[in-house]
Write a protein that holds these residues in place. Structure first.
Motif, PDB file in Angstrom:
ATOM      1  N   ALA A 267      46.364  66.758   6.738  1.00 16.11           N
ATOM      2  CA  ALA A 267      47.097  66.924   8.395  1.00 16.11           C
ATOM      3  C   ALA A 267      46.861  68.186   9.416  1.00 16.11           C
ATOM      4  O   ALA A 267      46.624  67.502  10.826  1.00 16.11           O
ATOM      5  CB  ALA A 267      48.810  67.206   8.340  1.00 16.11           C
ATOM      6  N   ALA A 268      46.678  69.749   9.197  1.00 14.57           N
ATOM      7  CA  ALA A 268      46.458  70.599  10.045  1.00 14.57           C
ATOM      8  C   ALA A 268      45.234  69.552  10.670  1.00 14.57           C
ATOM      9  O   ALA A 268      44.907  70.127  11.517  1.00 14.57           O
ATOM     10  CB  ALA A 268      46.070  71.823   9.950  1.00 14.57           C
ATOM     11  N   PHE A 269      44.085  69.360  10.333  1.00 13.65           N
ATOM     12  CA  PHE A 269      42.375  68.457  10.764  1.00 13.65           C
ATOM     13  C   PHE A 269      42.703  68.028  11.563  1.00 13.65           C
ATOM     14  O   PHE A 269      42.210  67.397  12.211  1.00 13.65           O
ATOM     15  CB  PHE A 269      41.639  68.643   9.339  1.00 13.65           C
ATOM     16  N   LEU A 270      43.602  66.652  10.556  1.00 11.53           N
ATOM     17  CA  LEU A 270      43.598  65.417  11.929  1.00 11.53           C
ATOM     18  C   LEU A 270      44.621  65.758  13.230  1.00 11.53           C
ATOM     19  O   LEU A 270      44.495  65.239  14.439  1.00 11.53           O
ATOM     20  CB  LEU A 270      44.707  64.180  11.298  1.00 11.53           C
ATOM     21  N   LEU A 271      45.565  66.715  13.315  1.00 15.59           N
ATOM     22  CA  LEU A 271      45.839  66.997  14.331  1.00 15.59           C
ATOM     23  C   LEU A 271      44.818  67.708  15.111  1.00 15.59           C
ATOM     24  O   LEU A 271      44.832  67.433  16.422  1.00 15.59           O
ATOM     25  CB  LEU A 271      47.080  67.901  13.916  1.00 15.59           C
ATOM     26  N   TRP A 272      44.215  68.577  14.461  1.00  7.86           N
ATOM     27  CA  TRP A 272      43.423  69.625  15.291  1.00  7.86           C
ATOM     28  C   TRP A 272      42.237  68.393  16.217  1.00  7.86           C
ATOM     29  O   TRP A 272      41.704  68.552  17.114  1.00  7.86           O
ATOM     30  CB  TRP A 272      42.722  70.674  14.731  1.00  7.86           C
ATOM     31  N   TYR A 273      41.985  67.513  15.225  1.00  4.21           N
ATOM     32  CA  TYR A 273      40.770  66.314  15.686  1.00  4.21           C
ATOM     33  C   TYR A 273      41.352  65.798  17.516  1.00  4.21           C
ATOM     34  O   TYR A 273      41.107  65.467  17.753  1.00  4.21           O
ATOM     35  CB  TYR A 273      39.909  65.236  14.522  1.00  4.21           C
ATOM     36  N   LEU A 274      42.613  65.195  16.683  1.00  8.34           N
ATOM     37  CA  LEU A 274      44.090  64.016  17.701  1.00  8.34           C
ATOM     38  C   LEU A 274      44.077  65.007  18.858  1.00  8.34           C
ATOM     39  O   LEU A 274      43.609  64.692  19.764  1.00  8.34           O
ATOM     40  CB  LEU A 274      44.931  64.026  16.841  1.00  8.34           C
ATOM     41  N   ALA A 275      43.939  66.111  18.717  1.00  6.50           N
ATOM     42  CA  ALA A 275      44.299  67.339  20.116  1.00  6.50           C
ATOM     43  C   ALA A 275      43.180  67.132  21.377  1.00  6.50           C
ATOM     44  O   ALA A 275      42.681  67.387  22.196  1.00  6.50           O
ATOM     45  CB  ALA A 275      44.766  68.975  19.926  1.00  6.50           C
ATOM     46  N   TYR A 276      41.932  67.357  20.181  1.00  7.57           N
ATOM     47  CA  TYR A 276      40.972  67.468  20.636  1.00  7.57           C
ATOM     48  C   TYR A 276      39.876  65.876  21.662  1.00  7.57           C
ATOM     49  O   TYR A 276      39.628  66.193  22.986  1.00  7.57           O
ATOM     50  CB  TYR A 276      39.738  68.133  19.828  1.00  7.57           C
ATOM     51  N   VAL A 277      40.709  64.889  21.065  1.00  6.36           N
ATOM     52  CA  VAL A 277      40.216  63.419  21.752  1.00  6.36           C
ATOM     53  C   VAL A 277      40.927  63.382  22.670  1.00  6.36           C
ATOM     54  O   VAL A 277      40.830  63.036  23.624  1.00  6.36           O
ATOM     55  CB  VAL A 277      40.168  62.532  20.495  1.00  6.36           C
ATOM     56  N   VAL A 278      42.423  63.861  22.363  1.00  8.72           N
ATOM     57  CA  VAL A 278      43.456  63.524  23.614  1.00  8.72           C
ATOM     58  C   VAL A 278      42.352  64.722  24.792  1.00  8.72           C
ATOM     59  O   VAL A 278      43.180  64.265  26.127  1.00  8.72           O
ATOM     60  CB  VAL A 278      44.608  63.676  22.797  1.00  8.72           C
ATOM     61  N   THR A 279      43.063  65.656  24.449  1.00 10.03           N
ATOM     62  CA  THR A 279      42.239  66.798  25.580  1.00 10.03           C
ATOM     63  C   THR A 279      41.482  65.765  26.714  1.00 10.03           C
ATOM     64  O   THR A 279      41.829  66.239  27.981  1.00 10.03           O
ATOM     65  CB  THR A 279      42.339  68.260  25.436  1.00 10.03           C
ATOM     66  N   ALA A 280      40.730  65.446  25.821  1.00  8.18           N
ATOM     67  CA  ALA A 280      39.246  65.174  25.993  1.00  8.18           C
ATOM     68  C   ALA A 280      39.012  64.060  26.963  1.00  8.18           C
ATOM     69  O   ALA A 280      38.791  63.390  27.843  1.00  8.18           O
ATOM     70  CB  ALA A 280      37.835  64.858  25.380  1.00  8.18           C
ATOM     71  N   THR A 281      40.691  63.232  26.925  1.00  7.24           N
ATOM     72  CA  THR A 281      41.377  61.790  27.188  1.00  7.24           C
ATOM     73  C   THR A 281      41.814  61.887  29.032  1.00  7.24           C
ATOM     74  O   THR A 281      42.165  61.354  29.658  1.00  7.24           O
ATOM     75  CB  THR A 281      41.745  60.863  26.796  1.00  7.24           C
ATOM     76  N   ALA A 282      42.570  62.738  28.450  1.00  7.03           N
ATOM     77  CA  ALA A 282      43.467  63.396  29.180  1.00  7.03           C
ATOM     78  C   ALA A 282      43.413  64.146  30.374  1.00  7.03           C
ATOM     79  O   ALA A 282      44.042  64.123  31.506  1.00  7.03           O
ATOM     80  CB  ALA A 282      45.128  63.776  28.850  1.00  7.03           C
ATOM     81  N   ALA A 283      42.429  65.053  29.966  1.00  8.30           N
ATOM     82  CA  ALA A 283      42.794  66.513  30.910  1.00  8.30           C
ATOM     83  C   ALA A 283      40.740  65.952  31.205  1.00  8.30           C
ATOM     84  O   ALA A 283      40.568  67.618  31.045  1.00  8.30           O
ATOM     85  CB  ALA A 283      43.343  67.762  30.293  1.00  8.30           C
ATOM     86  N   PRO A 284      40.230  65.814  31.710  1.00  8.52           N
ATOM     87  CA  PRO A 284      38.719  65.861  31.247  1.00  8.52           C
ATOM     88  C   PRO A 284      38.067  66.887  32.209  1.00  8.52           C
ATOM     89  O   PRO A 284      36.992  67.527  32.316  1.00  8.52           O
ATOM     90  CB  PRO A 284      38.199  64.371  32.261  1.00  8.52           C
ATOM     91  N   GLY A 285      38.740  67.502  33.652  1.00 11.87           N
ATOM     92  CA  GLY A 285      38.664  68.588  34.630  1.00 11.87           C
ATOM     93  C   GLY A 285      39.130  69.647  33.398  1.00 11.87           C
ATOM     94  O   GLY A 285      37.663  70.874  33.297  1.00 11.87           O
ATOM     95  N   LEU A 286      39.779  70.537  32.354  1.00 11.82           N
ATOM     96  CA  LEU A 286      39.883  71.814  31.302  1.00 11.82           C
ATOM     97  C   LEU A 286      38.248  70.969  30.883  1.00 11.82           C
ATOM     98  O   LEU A 286      37.848  72.035  30.199  1.00 11.82           O
ATOM     99  CB  LEU A 286      40.990  71.034  30.503  1.00 11.82           C
ATOM    100  N   MET A 287      38.280  69.617  29.953  1.00 17.01           N
ATOM    101  CA  MET A 287      37.408  69.998  29.169  1.00 17.01           C
ATOM    102  C   MET A 287      35.801  70.255  29.799  1.00 17.01           C
ATOM    103  O   MET A 287      35.157  70.458  29.305  1.00 17.01           O
ATOM    104  CB  MET A 287      36.894  68.577  28.998  1.00 17.01           C
ATOM    105  N   ALA A 288      35.665  70.235  31.050  1.00 14.40           N
ATOM    106  CA  ALA A 288      34.272  70.072  31.847  1.00 14.40           C
ATOM    107  C   ALA A 288      34.299  71.546  32.510  1.00 14.40           C
ATOM    108  O   ALA A 288      33.163  71.644  33.135  1.00 14.40           O
ATOM    109  CB  ALA A 288      34.776  69.322  33.258  1.00 14.40           C
TER     110      ALA A 288
END
Length: 145
Positions: free
Chosen positions: A47-68
């Motif tokens: 569960a922790a690993f899946l949440l960490w992975y989903l946080a990465y994907v959601v952040t990459a999608t929702a906050a591309p400025g932050l990720m860049a």
């Protein structure tokens, strides 16, 4: 961290067939404890690993400025988080192997040994005695030498 409790194999000394022995073991407290130890680690870790992975994907999608945002040179937040995904995969693999070695393997091997003795007794018709157990152990040690 609590030390692993010693587990005892269920009482399977009655004359049972191999399938009956395995059903008896599955209903036993030692088997349930081994399964419980597995679940107590595997489910929260997954569960922790899946949440960490989903946080990465959601952040990459929702906050591309932050990720860049650059961190050091050409290394940005997205690349750093992606490398952290690999690092956490290796860390989780190490933690799983360590947990299995310390908390499940000894109990599972004890249970397996008890079942092996019972099923061999059924197949060979031999009574399980201390002498027979010592002979089996000596034979095994000779095979691995």
């Amino acid at each position: 961290m609590q030390p692993a409790r010693a587990l005892t194999a269920p009482d399977i000394s009655r004359a049972l067939t191999a399938p009956d022995i395995y059903r008896e073991v599955q209903r036993g407290a030692a088997f349930r404890e081994v399964r419980s130890r597995y679940r107590r680690f595997a489910f929260p870790a997954a569960a922790a690993f899946l949440l960490w992975y989903l946080a990465y994907v959601v952040t990459a999608t929702a906050a591309p400025g932050l990720m860049a945002r650059p961190v050091a040179g050409a290394l940005n937040v997205a690349m750093l988080a992606g490398l952290a995904q690999f690092a956490t995969t290796f860390l989780l693999t190490w933690a799983y192997a360590r947990h299995a070695r310390l908390h499940r393997d000894p109990a599972a091997l004890e249970l397996r040994w008890a079942v092996t003795l019972e099923t061999r007794q059924e197949w060979t018709g031999q009574e399980r005695t201390q002498e027979w157990t010592c002979q089996e152990q000596s034979r095994r040690e000779g095979e691995h030498a």
